[in-house]
Enzyme design. Structure first.
Site, PDB file in Angstrom:
ATOM      1  CG  HIS A 172      -3.444  -6.705   1.911  1.00 16.85           C
ATOM      2  ND1 HIS A 172      -4.738  -6.443   2.507  1.00 16.85           N
ATOM      3  CD2 HIS A 172      -3.216  -5.790   0.663  1.00 16.85           C
ATOM      4  CE1 HIS A 172      -5.330  -5.561   1.669  1.00 16.85           C
ATOM      5  NE2 HIS A 172      -4.658  -5.202   0.781  1.00 16.85           N
ATOM      6  CG  ASP A 208      -5.359   0.485   1.137  1.00 12.91           C
ATOM      7  OD1 ASP A 208      -4.141   0.816   0.513  1.00 12.91           O
ATOM      8  OD2 ASP A 208      -5.926  -0.414   0.235  1.00 12.91           O
ATOM      9  CG  HIS A 210      -7.894  -2.796  -1.799  1.00  8.23           C
ATOM     10  ND1 HIS A 210      -6.968  -2.301  -2.000  1.00  8.23           N
ATOM     11  CD2 HIS A 210      -8.822  -3.442  -2.525  1.00  8.23           C
ATOM     12  CE1 HIS A 210      -7.022  -2.254  -3.339  1.00  8.23           C
ATOM     13  NE2 HIS A 210      -8.089  -2.696  -3.747  1.00  8.23           N
ATOM     14  CG  ASP A 298      -5.421   1.688  -2.413  1.00  6.61           C
ATOM     15  OD1 ASP A 298      -5.900   2.109  -1.521  1.00  6.61           O
ATOM     16  OD2 ASP A 298      -5.103   0.447  -2.634  1.00  6.61           O
ATOM     17  CE1 TYR A 337       0.094  -0.611  -5.039  1.00  6.99           C
ATOM     18  CE2 TYR A 337      -2.384  -0.324  -4.783  1.00  6.99           C
ATOM     19  CZ  TYR A 337      -1.099  -0.611  -4.460  1.00  6.99           C
ATOM     20  OH  TYR A 337      -0.820  -1.473  -3.161  1.00  6.99           O
TER      21      TYR A 337
HETATM   22 ZN   LIG Z   1      -5.219  -1.108  -1.263  1.00  8.41          ZN
END
Ligand SMILES: [Zn+2]
Length: 360
Positions: A172, A208, A210, A298, A337
């Site tokens: 990110h 991922d 995201h 995740d 996570y």
């Molecule tokens: Zn993520």
């Protein structure tokens, strides 16, 4: 089948970042991107028979290529600037947190100056309130880059596959801004290092949950590093909300070198693996010579940070699909996570990738 031994590049210093808590919707909550992630992944990969390699300090050149000098300078000094201020006494807070964001909404076209107070200056780089900078953050984030660069060096030297246990994660982080629990872009560093090591065209495949807005942005105008991602649809209300859509395809020399596959919340193995196959086909068609895999786990069903429902076997199959490309690859840890299953998910991906890359 013989155990496929993959070098796992890690650093004890990556434990030094303690996010302590997050500020979300104006309230504090427990942090999810915690140092225990390192230990549970390490334990699973050691148990799986992989080879642990401690990362040494890598030079700054690659980091300076992918990030603006001002972001690096801020990240290096922010915790000390905060500690020198009154914050601990005023609010009992020893973590750097932006108090305002000097976006065009605030400045409205006026000429702007740099804020002198660190609580205001932080908003020049930090773009959310969940990514706090503490006393050990720089050391840990820099050590995570060392892991990525160490793994890239192994692959450049002929290793077919290396895994970098990067923590905090990185995808990110843009050229000049941090957020999303990320501080320096490990995956972008690995891709840039592979290019410098002689790889003609690198593909970053980001699985991922995201969209990796940072990596996408850093390479958006480049044709020599392609970025493909499968992620939960930001348009359905998920991070990063404003980017990561299918019509973002790159610009200039990077036109056509970005490929986003957003998925509806609730997508499970079938839909997710279909997207992973499309990413692999896209990489294969582009004549890439090396890979970086941004391995966030995740997207798993148990994970608290996303609504995707991928299984452990799904991650193993993703590894076989991506490993089946037969390209030298650096696998960089991103999100994931849920501590009880995190290590097993990473091990499952790596086993799949290694078996496809090495053959049964
Ligand atoms: Zn993520």
């Amino acid at each position: 089948m013989a155990q496929q031994d993959v070098p796992v590049v890690w650093s004890p210093t990556t434990r030094a970042h303690d996010p302590n808590h997050e500020v979300w919707f104006g309230t504090t909550s427990d942090a999810t991107e915690v140092a225990a992630r390192v230990d549970t992944i390490l334990e699973s990969l050691r148990d799986a028979g992989h080879r642990l390699v401690e990362a040494g300090p890598a030079p700054d050149e690659v980091l300076e290529e992918i990030h603006d000098a001002e972001l690096l300078s801020f990240m290096r000094t922010a915790a000390d600037r905060w500690a020198a201020g009154p914050y601990s006494r005023l609010v009992g807070q020893d973590r750097v947190l932006p108090y305002l964001f000097p976006s065009p909404a605030m400045t409205g076209g006026l000429p702007t100056r740099r804020a002198t107070a660190v609580h205001a200056d932080a908003g020049r780089f930090g773009y959310d309130t969940t990514t706090l900078v503490g006393p050990g953050t720089w050391a840990a984030a820099r050590a995570a880059v060392d892991c990525a660069l160490g793994a890239a060096a192994l692959v450049t030297a002929g290793e077919p596959l290396a895994y970098a246990l990067c923590r905090p994660p990185g995808h990110h982080v843009t050229r000049a801004g941090y957020g999303g629990s990320c501080y320096l872009n490990n995956g972008a560093a690995a891709a840039e290092a592979l290019r410098r090591g002689g790889a003609r065209r690198v593909a970053v495949v980001d699985v991922d949950a995201h969209h990796g807005n940072g990596t996408a942005a850093i390479f958006y105008d480049r044709g020599d590093v392609r970025y493909g991602s499968v992620h939960v649809d930001p348009g359905a209300g998920w991070f990063p909300h404003v980017v990561g859509f299918a019509d973002e395809v790159g610009v200039g020399e990077g036109a056509g070198a970005t490929f986003n596959i957003p998925l509806v919340p609730g997508t499970a193995d079938d839909g997710w693996l279909d997207a992973v196959r499309r990413l692999a086909d896209w990489v294969a068609a582009a004549d890439c010579t090396s890979l970086v895999v941004s391995l966030g786990v995740d997207a798993a069903a148990d994970d608290p940070e996303s609504p995707l429902l991928v299984t452990r076997d799904g991650y193993g199959e993703a590894g076989r699909i991506i490993g089946g490309l037969g390209l030298p690859a650096v696998v960089v840890q991103e999100g994931g996570y849920h501590l009880p299953t995190l290590g097993g998910l990473v091990a499952s991906y790596l086993a799949g990738h290694a078996s496809a890359a090495h053959g049964p």
